[in-house]
Every structure is written in structure tokens, then in C-alpha cells.
Design an enzyme around this catalytic site. Structure first.
Site, short mmCIF file in Angstrom:
data_model
loop_
_atom_site.label_atom_id
_atom_site.label_comp_id
_atom_site.label_asym_id
_atom_site.label_seq_id
_atom_site.Cartn_x
_atom_site.Cartn_y
_atom_site.Cartn_z
N CYS A 160 0.94 -1.25 0.02
CA CYS A 160 -0.06 -0.18 0.20
C CYS A 160 0.86 1.28 0.20
CB CYS A 160 -0.91 -0.09 1.07
SG CYS A 160 -2.17 -1.22 1.05
N HIS A 297 -2.25 8.11 6.32
CA HIS A 297 -2.68 6.73 5.96
C HIS A 297 -3.87 6.18 6.23
CE1 HIS A 297 -1.79 3.05 3.72
NE2 HIS A 297 -1.61 2.51 4.81
N GLU A 308 0.15 5.00 13.75
CA GLU A 308 0.21 6.24 12.98
C GLU A 308 -0.18 7.41 14.04
OE1 GLU A 308 -0.72 8.34 8.79
OE2 GLU A 308 -2.04 6.71 9.26
N LYS A 331 -9.50 8.28 3.79
CA LYS A 331 -10.26 7.29 3.60
C LYS A 331 -11.40 7.00 4.19
CE LYS A 331 -5.66 4.88 2.74
NZ LYS A 331 -4.75 6.01 3.00
N HIS A 336 -9.73 2.31 1.49
CA HIS A 336 -8.60 2.05 1.32
C HIS A 336 -8.32 1.77 -0.24
CE1 HIS A 336 -4.45 1.48 1.59
NE2 HIS A 336 -4.65 0.34 2.24
N PHE A 395 1.89 -3.94 3.98
CA PHE A 395 2.16 -5.05 4.42
C PHE A 395 3.81 -4.93 4.30
CE2 PHE A 395 -1.94 -7.54 3.71
CZ PHE A 395 -2.29 -7.16 4.73
#
Length: 410
Positions: A160, A297, A308, A331, A336, A395
Site C-alpha cells: 500500500c 495513511h 500512526e 479514507k 482504502h 504489508f
């Protein structure tokens, strides 16, 4: 490295104007898809792209060689080049013009060709176009050929963080004098085939009674992310090249950095993202106090949002009473967008800043304790951010952060 063109196809709209309006009006691009429930998905929620019609349709050859998200990417390229006032023919044959795209899957084609083989009992039934649609590099290899680009052309697979990495790497190539003009960004397929395994591990929100309220970054009641996708493309140029042709400059990519957590496949440490943010700021020559807006994010997952929020508080000294920048969690509206997320969020930030607002997070009703110090607007507010920090993580503990300096329209 300056930005002179933007192109976007997302669940928020099919053009810059549509997307800007959706951000301003808090219009969600998330819906419940009953077909996924019938297939056996635990969650039928997804971002959706409706009524797509390309401005400059691909000819049959390229339509057959590209998956659907490649069509979206082509449309975003057309948008970006039009805004930059660049005729695609100007790029043909130029060894200093290239295309980098963040993409980490092309699943539907793989499923299709396996089904064709099982049905026909021989591989001859599989059309020749499938090989060019199957590869993760499908968009760059096809569209670089279509545009007849002679410069850098490859796809970046960094989960991502892929889209942000593509922009950062393109900017680096220009900064080092290796390229003069670069198309860059990210693309993400919206398909049930690509999302089965995510659903299997319970990654998705199950707040199906209110799809538009299901994505809840930084909220205490968040219960997972919503898959989404589309295509986001920026046209970057060396500043001297852009100014020499009288181009209108939208922004500068002033900083970029990356890192790996080296910690866990799916659980972030936070330390890696903190390092990447600090590195991007140092690369830009910008102090934390100069950042006006952070594009978080913030996928609406329990662990990711928590880490975060903690490192944002640490970076901006919020525990010591500093006020800190605004933090946008778009988001909440888009879901996402996976591989394109870093690229689309930067475009959202630039569209908002130049239009004089920051989108709100309408689903933030109970901020999580770790996010209590973050300045997250819940409704659209008037603002013209100058320095923007954009975060992306994925990931494997990969992280990529961009800093952009906005040139405001006069």
C-alpha cells in the site's frame, strides 16, 4: 521537481472537478455490493466507480491487453497531460520521458485464464492478450508502448506504499538529472477476486447497515477497512523544463523518504513510519512546525491507525503541548485504495489546497485515545495548506512519505 498535471479516477468521481466536489461535500464513494455477500464474503462493502467512460478511449488492441484498472490509468494519464498542456506526441521517442506506476496485483486475468483452461481443456483457448494483462507491470508496459516513451518505465510493488514510492522515485530520477518528465502514480483494481483473502482474515468493516459510515479512521469504534481503488496520475517535470515552456505549476515534490519496519508482516511498528516522515521532512528542508496538513495513511484498522496516531503525536511534539498541523483522513470517504493510496491522497491534498479547503472526517464521532491530540476536522473547513506531508504504509512494514509544496492559484 514540479507537478504540472493531475489525473484521477476514483470512487469520489471521474475527474478533478468531480473529486473536488465530493471532498468538499463529504460525499462517500462506498457502497454495499450484494453480489459479494452471495459469493460468501463476510463483508460486502467496497468503494465503487460508476458510469466510467474514458475521455480518449483506448483502441481495441489496448483494451484487450489491459485490465479494467489499466483503462482507468489511461484516462488519468489523459487528464494529467491535458492539464499540463502536453500533447502525448511530444513525449514519444524522448529518452528523458518515462512512466512509473505503483501497482501490486492484476488478479482478475489470472482467474479468467485458469477458468478458460479448465473449460476448454487446452491452453490454446487462452487469448494472447492475457499475458499482457496478467503481469503486475501491465499498465506501464502497455501504456509506455502506446505513448512510445523511451525513458524509465517500470512498476513498483510495495504493497500500500506503492503509489507514493512511484512518485518519490520519479521525483528522484528528475532531481538526479536522469529524466526530465515523468508520469507517475498508482492504480488499484476493484474486484472481488482480488479481495477474497483480505475478507478471509476479517480485515474489512462489517458495518453494512450504513456503508457511508463504515470507514472510521482514528475512531474508537472502527472495525476494519473498506477496499477501494481507481487510478491516480501526476505529471512531473524538472522545474527549468516546465518554466521554459511556460507551464502552470501546481506544486513541488520537495521531499521523499522510505523505510522498512523489519518487524512484522502485517502489524506496523510505527518506528519505520516515524523515520520515513522525518527523512522526508529533512529531504525537503522543512521543519515539522512548517507542515500545514498531514494526509494520514489511516486505513481504519485498529493497529495501523493506533501506531500512526502515536508517531504523528511524537513527530509534531503534541505531547508537549504543540498545536500540530491539520490531519486529513480521506479514507473515511474513499475506503482504502491500496496500491494507489499514496498517489491518490497526494492528489486529493493538492485539489483541496488549491480549492481552499480541507475535507472533514464525518465518521469521527469518538476519537480513539491515541488520536485525541490530532487536529482532525470532522467537517470541511476553509484552509490553504502550503506544505503537505503525505503518509503511506503497507504489508511487510514498508513506508513511504512525500512532502509537497503547493503553488496556490492566483
Amino acid at each position: 521537481m514540479v507537478v504540472t498535471g493531475l489525473g484521477i479516477v476514483s470512487s469520489l468521481g471521474l475527474s478533478r472537478d468531480q473529486v473536488t466536489a465530493s471532498l468538499r461535500d463529504s460525499v462517500s464513494g462506498i457502497a454495499l455490493l450484494p453480489a459479494r455477500k452471495k459469493l460468501g464474503f463476510q463483508s460486502g462493502l467496497s468503494g465503487v466507480i460508476n458510469d466510467f467512460v474514458g475521455r480518449n478511449p483506448l483502441d481495441r488492441r489496448y483494451r484487450n491487453r489491459l485490465p479494467e484498472f489499466g483503462w482507468w490509468a489511461w484516462d488519468a494519464i489523459v487528464q494529467a497531460l491535458e492539464q499540463a498542456a502536453i500533447d502525448p506526441a511530444e513525449l514519444a521517442g524522448d529518452p528523458a520521458a518515462g512512466f512509473l506506476l505503483g501497482n501490486d496485483s492484476s488478479v482478475v486475468t489470472g482467474v479468467e485464464q485458469c477458468e478458460m483452461l479448465k473449460e476448454a481443456g487446452e491452453t490454446k483457448a487462452i487469448g494472447s492478450g492475457h499475458i499482457f494483462r496478467l503481469l503486475t507491470s501491465t499498465v506501464t508496459l502497455n501504456l509506455c508502448t502506446k505513448l512510445q516513451l523511451r525513458g524509465a518505465s517500470w512498476s513498483i510493488s510495495g504493497a500500500c506504499a506503492s503509489g507514493a514510492m512511484a512518485i518519490g522515485q520519479a521525483a528522484d530520477l528528475i532531481a538526479r538529472g536522469r529524466q526530465d518528465r515523468m508520469l507517475c502514480g498508482g492504480a488499484q483494481e476493484i474486484s472481488w477476486q482480488s479481495m477474497c483473502s483480505f475478507d478471509a482474515i476479517g480485515a474489512f468493516s462489517r458495518r453494512e447497515d450504513a456503508p457511508h459510515q463504515a470507514s472510521r479512521p482514528f475512531d474508537q469504534e472502527r472495525d476494519g477497512l473498506i477496499p477501494s481503488g481507481g487510478a491516480a496520475i501526476l505529471f512531473l517535470e524538472a522545474e527549468e523544463v516546465a518554466r521554459a515552456r511556460g507551464a502552470k505549476i501546481i506544486a513541488e515534490i520537495s521531499g521523499y523518504d522510505f523505510s522498512s519496519d523489519g518487524y512484522h508482516l502485517s502489524v506496523p511498528s510505527g518506528e519505520g513510519l516515524l523515520r520515513a516522515m522525518g527523512g522526508a521532512l529533512a529531504n525537503a528542508g522543512v521543519l515539522p512546525a512548517e507542515i500545514d496538513l498531514v494526509m494520514a495513511h489511516a486505513t481504519s484498522t485498529p493497529a495501523g491507525d493506533e501506531k500512526e496516531a502515536q508517531v504523528l503525536s511524537q513527530l509534531f511534539g503534541l505531547e508537549q503541548g504543540e498545536r500540530g498541523p491539520m490531519v486529513a483522513a480521506t479514507k473515511s470517504l474513499t475506503g482504502h485504495e491500496f496500491w494507489m493510496a499514496g498517489a491518490s491522497q497526494l492528489i486529493y491534498a493538492l485539489l483541496m489546497s488549491r480549492a481552499g479547503f480541507v475535507a472533514g472526517h464525518p465518521n469521527l464521532s469518538k476519537p480513539a485515545p491515541e488520536a485525541a491530540l490530532l487536529r482532525i476536522p470532522t467537517a470541511t473547513i476553509a484552509a490553504t495548506p502550503h506544505h503537505i506531508l503525505c503518509n503511506a504504509a503497507g504489508f511487510g512494514g514498508v513506508n513511504a512519505c512525500l512532502v509537497a509544496k503547493v503553488h496556490h492559484a492566483v
